[in-house]
Design a protein around this motif. Sequence first.
Motif, short mmCIF file in Angstrom:
data_model
loop_
_atom_site.label_atom_id
_atom_site.label_comp_id
_atom_site.label_asym_id
_atom_site.label_seq_id
_atom_site.Cartn_x
_atom_site.Cartn_y
_atom_site.Cartn_z
N LEU A 54 0.84 -1.32 -0.08
CA LEU A 54 0.06 0.05 0.06
C LEU A 54 0.76 1.23 -0.14
N GLU A 55 1.93 1.06 0.85
CA GLU A 55 2.78 2.37 0.85
C GLU A 55 3.40 2.63 -0.54
N GLU A 56 3.68 1.48 -1.39
CA GLU A 56 4.41 1.55 -2.69
C GLU A 56 3.46 2.34 -3.49
N TYR A 57 2.13 1.83 -3.42
CA TYR A 57 0.94 2.36 -4.32
C TYR A 57 0.75 3.85 -3.99
N ARG A 58 0.88 4.20 -2.94
CA ARG A 58 0.95 5.72 -2.42
C ARG A 58 1.76 6.64 -2.86
#
Length: 799
Positions: free
Chosen positions: A193-197
Amino acid sequence: MGSYSKKSSAEWFIDQINVENAKLMAFVLVLGFIGYHGILHLRYGPDSCNWLLSSGRYKGDHEWQPYGCMLHKYSKTDARRCLRYLAFWGKYNSFAFIGDSRLEQLYEYFIGVLKTRVDIDSSYSTKDHHMPNYTYIDNKLRLSVTFIWSDDVSRTMVEQFRTWQYSDSPPSVIVASTGLQLIKNRNTTEQALEEYRRNLTQLVQPIDALAARKTRVLWKLSESVDTTKIKNDVKITNSDIDAYNRAAVEILQHSATKLWNSPRLAAAAASSSDGLSISPTALRHSAQILLNMFCNDHMNFNDGTCCAQPEPCTQLQLLTFALFLLCAVLTSIQYIWRWSQNIKQRIEGYSLVNQNAVETPSAMAALAKLGMIMAYFYLCDRTNFFMKENKYYSEWSFWLPVGYVFALGLFFTDESRSSSHSRVLNRDQTNEWKGWMQLVILVYQVTGASKVLPIYMLVRALVSSYLFLTGYGHFYYTWKTGDTGLVRYFRVIFRLNFLTVVLCLTMNRPYQFYSFIPLVSFWYTLMFVIFALPPHITPSSSHTMETKPYQYLYIAIKVIGLLTIVTVLYMSEVFFQKIFVTRPWKALFVNADDDIHQWWLDWKQDRYSMTYGIMFAAAYLAAQRQGAGGAAGVAGAALGAAGAAGAALRAAGAAGALAAYAALTLLCADSSACDEIHSYVSFLPVVGYVALRNASAGLRARSSGLFRWFGSVTLELFASQSHIWLAADTHGVLVLVPGAPVLNLMLTSYVFVFAAHEIRKLTGVILPYAVPDDWRLVLRNFAIFLAILVPIGIHDGMF
């Protein structure tokens, strides 16, 4: 010395339940709603596009209702007309979809809404790139719709947004979305999710730059899946989808991106067969949302308020409201002066002799109150301050309220208060008839039941009944009084048209917009002219018609003359149009598009209804004079023991007439055929109802107080419904309480009804000033009105 018991709290509370306090409560509700919606606009903004994209609900099974605004249903013709219009003005219509398989579905459906005759017309083409990227082009519409595959916020998506950012002609609309393939290919962890953000953050700067160049960028949140239908080897959960959606909202809410959440809600209510793809219903609603967002502000459809700016205020509207404001200022000054005089009297220890005398109602104060009510009208229907929603019809939504209306009407039935309660169609009975008809018509309007032909024809019969009553009532008055003077005429016309004229000035709508009012005014004017011409009908007394039988001949001549005029006008539509499109009165009969066709249709459908009322009144009154009807007008003394059987026979005949008209409405193939027949048979349900309603003395002696009350404000209800109950020129409904349709309908109806009652009261205050008892003063006031109207007419091209 007598003693008086103190009223209990319950008795005191009951005493407070009256019309004036109800109006005060309606005023407080309006102030509360203004404050509530003002807070909503301050917090969420006034842009209805945000409402369109963010939320909505299903009405019934297949009708999608956006939050707070109206969705126009774009057909293929409407959609192509919009794009053709924009292309004519030099706009290049470019749409871009970038995302995964679900966005590809939407792209294909959107193309299907727009394209026609692909295999015939060379102006259409589909340009393939490296699959699965492709572009649809329509040169006639200057249209380009592109789909670019991207199952993640990858380098491909970021570079594409940067390419659009520096392009000389970026797309008009960009729809982007990812998530489903992403969840399939990896586990939903905090690291993922952090990579997606972080990847989404790279889109913010290009999106903001594109928005500054008038490109609309929509990020479509991922729809949920139906876990009961997807295959066991596909590991996708709705909690994972929600996590990615929250991450997208967290990053993009601070950019110029429009977060598109409504397809997610629509898809949740209509899942597909495999649980993963988007259902056809949800795709249809998504395509409609896109078209509404792109086209509404350019096409100005009456039933599409989402993303559409309200019409600008005209100089005439500003001038009208300025005059109302002037009346309010003068009234306030007058009130303050009187208040100061009262204070001065109390301080000096004396008071005027006539201080407690009842003051004559002030026309200036009445106009000030009317101006305040018109300001509320304007706020409701000429701005986007209050919300609006589409109508929704179902069998239950129409027949259930109609059932409630009649149940309440029967509950409030009481003994007639009219001194002539034994007379057929006495005042209480006609008010009752007008009241329940108006309530049924209001239910018909708010539910959009006009699409159902039998209901449409039954409502046509109600309109005919009103014109029948108009002919009956005015002829009865003329028979009894012989009054065909100018004062009588102008008082009736003022009563019919005062509110309508004010609404035309404040709402910027043509006179024909309030179609029923012009119709009644025209037929009354025609009737008045015919009966005002010699030979005159003299006032009747108990023996007049016996000693002067030639009065019957006068009436017959006038009725035949009325029928002749109507028939001549009907025989030639060309002649009809030449009469009614003649300046300067042309403006009274054409609509906003300068078209007279709607007036022709309304006129010919009920061309005989008022004449039926005159003929019925003449026959009934003549029968009374000859003793055939007696005081009751239905049961002759000569019938003796056969009276009950005769009443039963008449009731059976009346029921047969009503059944015959009902059968006609069910057997009609289309509305045009029904309308042609209706004018000849409209007397059947009307006379049938009159016969049933007066079948016995007991029925005549009772009436519904609720229906009588509504019957007294019929004109105000009819004219006002378009602006403070319905919305968008009657195509939608006003929303004061979003998300609670039943409560909203109750509260808007409450305000609407008591506003109409107050307008009727104010009209009664202004009437004696506008139409005095002296005919010379009446002509003077009419000349002043024309002097005011002429500059307006010159400005609008009437002359």
